[in-house]
Scaffold this active site. Structure first.
Site, PDB file in Angstrom:
ATOM      1  N   ASP A 199      -4.885  -0.387 -10.578  1.00  0.00           N
ATOM      2  CA  ASP A 199      -6.311  -0.732 -10.584  1.00  0.00           C
ATOM      3  C   ASP A 199      -6.725  -1.362 -11.907  1.00  0.00           C
ATOM      4  O   ASP A 199      -7.320  -2.438 -11.946  1.00  0.00           O
ATOM      5  CB  ASP A 199      -7.163   0.511 -10.314  1.00  0.00           C
ATOM      6  CG  ASP A 199      -6.905   1.088  -8.935  1.00  0.00           C
ATOM      7  OD1 ASP A 199      -6.183   0.447  -8.156  1.00  0.00           O
ATOM      8  OD2 ASP A 199      -7.417   2.182  -8.644  1.00  0.00           O
ATOM      9  N   GLY A 219     -13.294   2.393  -2.498  1.00  0.00           N
ATOM     10  CA  GLY A 219     -11.888   2.191  -2.837  1.00  0.00           C
ATOM     11  C   GLY A 219     -11.606   0.813  -3.407  1.00  0.00           C
ATOM     12  O   GLY A 219     -10.516   0.276  -3.246  1.00  0.00           O
ATOM     13  N   LEU A 220     -12.612   0.224  -4.082  1.00  0.00           N
ATOM     14  CA  LEU A 220     -12.435  -1.104  -4.696  1.00  0.00           C
ATOM     15  C   LEU A 220     -12.397  -0.996  -6.222  1.00  0.00           C
ATOM     16  O   LEU A 220     -12.633  -1.965  -6.933  1.00  0.00           O
ATOM     17  CB  LEU A 220     -13.563  -2.050  -4.258  1.00  0.00           C
ATOM     18  CG  LEU A 220     -13.683  -2.303  -2.746  1.00  0.00           C
ATOM     19  CD1 LEU A 220     -14.919  -3.142  -2.440  1.00  0.00           C
ATOM     20  CD2 LEU A 220     -12.432  -2.999  -2.206  1.00  0.00           C
ATOM     21  N   GLU A 222      -8.466   7.790 -16.758  1.00  0.00           N
ATOM     22  CA  GLU A 222      -8.403   8.261 -15.374  1.00  0.00           C
ATOM     23  C   GLU A 222      -7.542   9.522 -15.272  1.00  0.00           C
ATOM     24  O   GLU A 222      -7.931  10.517 -14.664  1.00  0.00           O
ATOM     25  CB  GLU A 222      -7.788   7.148 -14.516  1.00  0.00           C
ATOM     26  CG  GLU A 222      -8.229   7.132 -13.094  1.00  0.00           C
ATOM     27  CD  GLU A 222      -9.559   6.441 -12.862  1.00  0.00           C
ATOM     28  OE1 GLU A 222     -10.333   7.011 -12.088  1.00  0.00           O
ATOM     29  OE2 GLU A 222      -9.834   5.376 -13.418  1.00  0.00           O
ATOM     30  N   THR A 224       2.918   1.983  -2.173  1.00  0.00           N
ATOM     31  CA  THR A 224       4.242   1.635  -2.712  1.00  0.00           C
ATOM     32  C   THR A 224       4.328   1.959  -4.201  1.00  0.00           C
ATOM     33  O   THR A 224       5.426   2.081  -4.735  1.00  0.00           O
ATOM     34  CB  THR A 224       4.526   0.131  -2.539  1.00  0.00           C
ATOM     35  OG1 THR A 224       3.392  -0.594  -3.018  1.00  0.00           O
ATOM     36  CG2 THR A 224       4.771  -0.242  -1.093  1.00  0.00           C
ATOM     37  N   GLU A 265       0.837  -1.210   0.000  1.00  0.00           N
ATOM     38  CA  GLU A 265       0.000   0.000   0.000  1.00  0.00           C
ATOM     39  C   GLU A 265       0.863   1.248   0.000  1.00  0.00           C
ATOM     40  O   GLU A 265       1.800   1.355   0.790  1.00  0.00           O
ATOM     41  CB  GLU A 265      -0.903  -0.009   1.237  1.00  0.00           C
ATOM     42  CG  GLU A 265      -2.274   0.544   0.963  1.00  0.00           C
ATOM     43  CD  GLU A 265      -3.019  -0.297  -0.060  1.00  0.00           C
ATOM     44  OE1 GLU A 265      -3.087   0.145  -1.222  1.00  0.00           O
ATOM     45  OE2 GLU A 265      -3.521  -1.372   0.289  1.00  0.00           O
ATOM     46  N   SER A 270     -27.262   3.412 -16.121  1.00  0.00           N
ATOM     47  CA  SER A 270     -26.748   2.628 -14.992  1.00  0.00           C
ATOM     48  C   SER A 270     -27.841   2.435 -13.956  1.00  0.00           C
ATOM     49  O   SER A 270     -28.453   3.406 -13.513  1.00  0.00           O
ATOM     50  CB  SER A 270     -25.557   3.331 -14.335  1.00  0.00           C
ATOM     51  OG  SER A 270     -25.251   2.684 -13.108  1.00  0.00           O
TER      52      SER A 270
END
EC number: 2.7.1.6
Length: 387
Positions: free
Chosen positions: A173, A125-126, A161, A34, A32, A66
């Protein structure tokens, strides 16, 4: 689920969808903060994610809906105008993918209708945004027969992004969402994009994702602050060491030269970056050897470092993790993601899941004053066509 979505597609668009797709969310098992320190990360794709049903149109119109953002309604735009627009809300992510696919020379010659439905809790945060990006890439790749390698879709997702949305994030991600494999974690060297698949056979254990349900207001400002602190630590170490990133150091060398940094807070930040990278490599070894106890201890040590040295946890994450670590049979727990809210993960015996959720949930509610959410998740395949 797929059948429900096919029926829902007809309700919204008036015709049948031609195919159904899925792109997972991701967790980072360990490693994390890193990625921007030139270290290793260890993500995996999970069973939570985003479903999509799509069909090509015979005009230039793109229509998106959506079920997670019903209040936004049906979003329409043209293939001829793929610029960012505030009014397009969440649909800017798939819109950006279309934009960069075309910019890269891929032939997308007609519009499409797409229904999205995500099982990833928003703001946890997934990587719900990376999931949407790779889902859109997979849909376009299939419907327009683009023959685009997954790695290119991953890079396009990152570009969306960084440049289309304007978020300063790394490639982890999108990489995990696109390249994930069932029961495999991905050890990724963020310096050079070298990666290896590592068996993550958890046997009698499962990963339980614990969502603090705390909004991550601080995450962006503190993220930038930590990043700057690490860059400053490197600058001070460069007086005597020819390094570009903290991830190049081992603990021994760091301890030998840490006095060059001087400021105790900066020393703590740098120490986390160095030791977390070491823990990530040890975690790979532990999983390869099937040593889940050692893997769990490394998760605990990672959280301790994120709490004490990097100071990115907060009372909500610390409460969840401390309580999780006390539960019978739990091998380890840590925060995952940027911190200051969001999620933590725990390695829990499958037979104890219900008791674990009840005990940790009650303790969190009592201490924090509102509920946490819990999601048992398996490590699964990356973005793909379902049928």
């Amino acid at each position: 689920m797929e059948e429900l979505l096919m029926n829902r597609f007809v309700e919204i668009f008036g015709e049948k969808g031609t195919a159904c797709y899925f792109a997972p969310g991701r967790i980072n098992l360990i490693g994390e903060h890193t990625d921007y320190n030139g270290g290793h990360v260890f993500p995996a794709a999970i069973t939570l994610g985003t479903f999509g049903v799509a069909r090509k149109r015979d005009d230039q119109k793109i229509r998106m809906f959506s079920d997670n953002f019903k209040e936004v309604g049906l979003i329409e735009f043209s293939l001829e105008d793929l610029t960012y627009s505030d009014s397009d809300d969440w649909a800017n992510y798939p819109k950006g993918v279309l934009n960069y696919l075309i910019e890269s020379g891929h032939n997308i010659d007609s519009g499409l209708d797409v229904l999205f439905y995500g099982t990833i809790p928003n703001g946890a945060g997934l990587s719900s945004s990376a999931s949407i990006e790779l889902l859109m890439g997979t849909i376009c790749n299939d419907l327009y027969a683009l023959h685009c390698p997954m790695l290119e879709l991953v890079q396009i997702g990152k570009k969306v992004e960084n440049e289309f949305i304007g978020v300063n994030s790394g490639i982890m991600d999108q990489f995990a969402v696109g390249m994930g494999e069932k029961d495999q974690a991905i050890l990724l060297d963020t310096n050079n994009m070298h990666y290896e698949m590592v068996p993550a056979k958890l046997g009698e254990y499962t990963i339980v994702i614990m969502n603090t349900n705390k909004r991550r207001e601080l995450a962006d400002s503190k993220y930038n602050e930590r990043r700057a602190e690490c860059e400053e630590a490197v600058r001070l170490l460069q007086k005597e060491l020819s390094i570009e990133f903290l991830g190049e150091l081992d603990s021994e060398t760091f301890e030998q030269y840490q006095a060059l940094i001087g400021d105790p807070a900066l020393i703590k930040r740098a120490r986390h970056a160095v030791t977390e990278n070491e823990r990530t490599l040890l975690a790979k070894q532990a999983l390869t050897e099937g040593d889940l106890e050692e893997f769990g201890l490394l998760l605990n040590a990672s959280h301790r470092s994120l709490k004490e040295d990097y100071e990115v946890t907060g009372i909500e994450l610390d409460t969840l993790v401390a309580c999780a670590q006390e539960q019978p049979g739990v091998l380890g727990a840590r925060m995952t993601g940027a911190g200051f809210g969001g999620c933590s993960i725990a390695l829990v015996p499958k037979q104890n899941i219900d008791a674990f959720i009840e005990a940790v949930g009650q303790s969190y509610q009592d201490k924090i004053g509102y509920a946490a959410d819990f999601y048992p998740a398996s490590i699964d395949d990356g973005a793909r066509k379902l049928f």
